[in-house]
Design a protein around this motif. Structure first.
Motif, mmCIF file in Angstrom:
data_model
loop_
_atom_site.group_PDB
_atom_site.id
_atom_site.type_symbol
_atom_site.label_atom_id
_atom_site.label_comp_id
_atom_site.label_asym_id
_atom_site.label_seq_id
_atom_site.Cartn_x
_atom_site.Cartn_y
_atom_site.Cartn_z
ATOM 1 N N ALA A 152 0.800 -1.219 0.000
ATOM 2 C CA ALA A 152 0.000 0.000 0.000
ATOM 3 C C ALA A 152 0.833 1.269 0.000
ATOM 4 C CB ALA A 152 -0.935 0.010 1.219
ATOM 5 N N ALA A 153 2.081 1.202 0.474
ATOM 6 C CA ALA A 153 2.896 2.407 0.607
ATOM 7 C C ALA A 153 3.266 2.981 -0.760
ATOM 8 C CB ALA A 153 4.165 2.100 1.392
ATOM 9 N N PRO A 154 3.279 4.302 -0.918
ATOM 10 C CA PRO A 154 3.771 4.908 -2.154
ATOM 11 C C PRO A 154 5.224 4.509 -2.404
ATOM 12 C CG PRO A 154 2.711 6.542 -0.739
ATOM 13 C CD PRO A 154 2.869 5.312 0.079
ATOM 14 N N LYS A 155 5.622 4.461 -3.658
ATOM 15 C CA LYS A 155 6.956 3.977 -3.989
ATOM 16 C C LYS A 155 8.066 4.819 -3.359
ATOM 17 C CE LYS A 155 5.777 1.665 -8.323
ATOM 18 N NZ LYS A 155 5.998 1.599 -9.788
ATOM 19 N N ASP A 156 7.790 6.123 -3.148
ATOM 20 C CA ASP A 156 8.817 6.971 -2.563
ATOM 21 C C ASP A 156 8.688 7.052 -1.044
ATOM 22 O OD1 ASP A 156 6.461 8.376 -2.509
ATOM 23 O OD2 ASP A 156 7.335 10.293 -3.109
ATOM 24 N N ARG A 157 7.920 6.125 -0.437
ATOM 25 C CA ARG A 157 7.774 6.101 1.019
ATOM 26 C C ARG A 157 7.969 4.707 1.610
ATOM 27 N NH1 ARG A 157 7.826 10.595 -0.087
ATOM 28 N NH2 ARG A 157 6.538 12.346 0.623
ATOM 29 N N ILE A 158 8.257 3.727 0.763
ATOM 30 C CA ILE A 158 8.278 2.336 1.216
ATOM 31 C C ILE A 158 9.263 2.138 2.354
ATOM 32 C CG2 ILE A 158 8.820 -0.041 0.557
ATOM 33 C CD1 ILE A 158 7.809 0.709 -2.272
ATOM 34 N N ALA A 159 10.504 2.597 2.169
ATOM 35 C CA ALA A 159 11.525 2.370 3.189
ATOM 36 C C ALA A 159 11.161 3.061 4.494
ATOM 37 C CB ALA A 159 12.890 2.857 2.694
ATOM 38 N N GLN A 160 10.592 4.280 4.401
ATOM 39 C CA GLN A 160 10.260 5.019 5.618
ATOM 40 C C GLN A 160 9.103 4.370 6.374
ATOM 41 O OE1 GLN A 160 10.622 9.551 4.728
ATOM 42 N NE2 GLN A 160 10.573 8.537 2.744
ATOM 43 N N VAL A 161 8.081 3.917 5.643
ATOM 44 C CA VAL A 161 6.956 3.246 6.286
ATOM 45 C C VAL A 161 7.430 1.956 6.964
ATOM 46 C CG1 VAL A 161 4.790 2.007 5.846
ATOM 47 C CG2 VAL A 161 5.180 4.263 4.830
ATOM 48 N N MET A 162 8.251 1.173 6.270
ATOM 49 C CA MET A 162 8.700 -0.097 6.832
ATOM 50 C C MET A 162 9.697 0.118 7.972
ATOM 51 S SD MET A 162 6.762 -1.954 5.250
ATOM 52 C CE MET A 162 7.298 -3.371 6.191
#
Length: 462
Positions: free
Chosen positions: A390-400
């Motif tokens: 679900a995370a935007p591609k430019d937020r994946i690392a930050q969300v995880m």
């Protein structure tokens, strides 16, 4: 601001892409090798400090902190950097492996030269931990690049299963080698595992994962993305972008989370029911960590060899959960899989705190290890895979990274709470309190999920 939801993930259709493919298998093997090597080092580095360098209790405590804290502290900043990258991540992950290999290879070399001392070992451990934090920040976006969204839960399950195998095989291998080789030389096993992992990562050639026609982890995500494109005037099918639609020519600036945004993200994620369940289980695991062995030895009078044997069953539950979570998601959907993992985790602690010496205590420990690791793996793999999808591609690392930090922080907070409960009320009451906390946190959530028919959580904004 972009909405991110825990994906509901209904049953997959025939349009679902083939999985696992060659890039994921290479990443999976690389991760597994480094996990086994790290599990060996979890035994050999402390043994090197205690036996070879004669470390004190304070120095051993400092070593334990040095092996964990740098990775935890660097995870969020490294995630912001990772999300802003416009170059392949696999070579950078391989570089992290090479740094870790060099550090582990330096331990026996420095010992052989006679210059290894405790301060130097602490520095090496801290640098290796920081490299692990950077590696992890790169790993989640790479996983999303090479794994279709429909299979992210399954991919996380396979990686979790490998970790469970490493948790058992690594210490066993380390112990066997320590019986024949000096501790500093056994650390070379970890160095070799990182070299092999780096070599495998060179075989990962990520593109954008093909999710197939209509196959997404969250059926509502397509409509949300369509609404976003309509609001911004972007239409990929027509070849237009938000910049062109608004007459602009510049690329959107890279957005990274600062301290205030990190706090907002943490609070928003804490409102997600799946994340709350995962954090509650991690907190209770932390509470039981300093108490469990004392309870088994002093309250139910279980012998050390039997304790060791039954504790090993945790790996069996973890491997089973990791291998089955993909099938469960396809058959049940992510919502029901999440509820299943939560219910099994709650069940795992329902017997042991109330047992006495003998077969009942053995049954309680078997239930705790098998059901706890099985349910926990279902829960974590489902939450992590859904967040990645679900995370935007430019937020994946930050969300995880935030999900990992919440998980780790809950566990770390639970440890002193468990110790304080055991000191004040005894080990049995500490175990009972752990079960009560888990029941209070997870029981009502299971009821809410059933009432809402496993509906996904509302969007969070990052």
């Amino acid at each position: 601001m972009t909405p991110t939801t825990l994906a509901d993930g209904g049953e997959q259709t025939s349009a679902s892409p083939v999985f696992p493919d060659r890039p994921f298998r290479a990443l999976w093997a690389a991760t597994g090798l480094s996990q086994v090597g790290s599990a060996v080092s979890n035994v050999t580095i402390p043994m090197c400090a205690a036996v070879t360098l004669g470390a004190s209790a304070l120095e051993m405590t400092s070593l334990a902190v040095a092996e964990v804290l740098p990775s935890l502290l660097i995870r969020l900043p490294a995630a912001g950097w990772s999300d802003g990258l416009r170059r392949p991540r696999a070579p950078m992950m391989a570089a992290c492996n090479l740094v870790q290999a060099a550090i582990m290879g330096a331990v026996p070399l420095l010992w052989w030269l006679g210059v290894l001392h405790m301060v130097l070992l602490l520095v090496l451990a801290a640098v290796a931990s920081a490299a692990l934090g950077v590696y992890s920040a790169l790993a989640s976006p790479l996983l999303v690049q090479i794994v279709p969204k429909a299979h992210l839960v399954e991919a996380n399950g396979k990686i979790s299963a490998t970790r469970s195998i490493a948790d058992i095989s690594g210490p066993a291998l380390g112990g066997a080698l320590l019986a024949r080789i000096a501790a500093p030389y056994v650390v070379l096993v970890d160095a070799l595992s990182f070299l092999a992992s780096a070599a495998l990562l060179t075989r990962v050639r990520p593109g954008t994962a093909d999710d197939g026609a209509g196959a997404t982890a969250d059926p509502t995500a397509d409509q949300e993305n369509a609404d976003t494109r309509a609001a911004t005037g972007a239409d990929p099918a027509a070849g237009t972008s938000p910049e062109k639609a608004t007459g602009g020519t510049s690329k959107p600036p890279k957005q990274r989370l600062g301290a205030a945004a990190n706090l907002r993200l943490a609070l928003a994620m804490a409102r997600q029911s799946g994340v709350r369940a995962m954090v509650a289980v991690a907190f209770v695991n932390g509470v039981t960590q300093p108490v469990l062995v004392l309870f088994l030895v002093r309250s139910v009078h279980m012998g050390p060899s039997l304790i060791g044997t039954l504790l090993a069953l945790g790996a069996v539950g973890g491997v089973t959960g990791g291998l089955l979570v993909g099938r469960a998601q396809k058959r049940l959907g992510s919502g029901r899989t999440l509820a299943l993992g939560t219910a099994v985790s709650l069940l795992s602690l329902a017997l042991l705190p109330f047992t006495t010496a003998g077969p009942s205590a053995m049954a309680g420990l078997v239930l705790l290890e098998l059901a706890g690791s099985f349910g926990g793996t279902l829960l974590v793999a489902t939450v992590f895979g859904s967040l990645q999808a679900a995370a935007p591609k430019d937020r994946i690392a930050q969300v995880m990274a935030m999900a990992f930090v919440l998980l780790q922080a809950a566990s770390l907070i639970g440890v002193p709470v468990g110790g304080a409960l055991a000191i004040a009320f005894g080990t049995r009451w500490a175990m009972i309190a752990a079960f009560a906390v888990m029941a209070a946190a997870l029981g009502p959530q299971l009821v809410r999920w059933a009432v809402t028919r496993w509906a996904p959580d509302p969007p969070i904004t990052v």
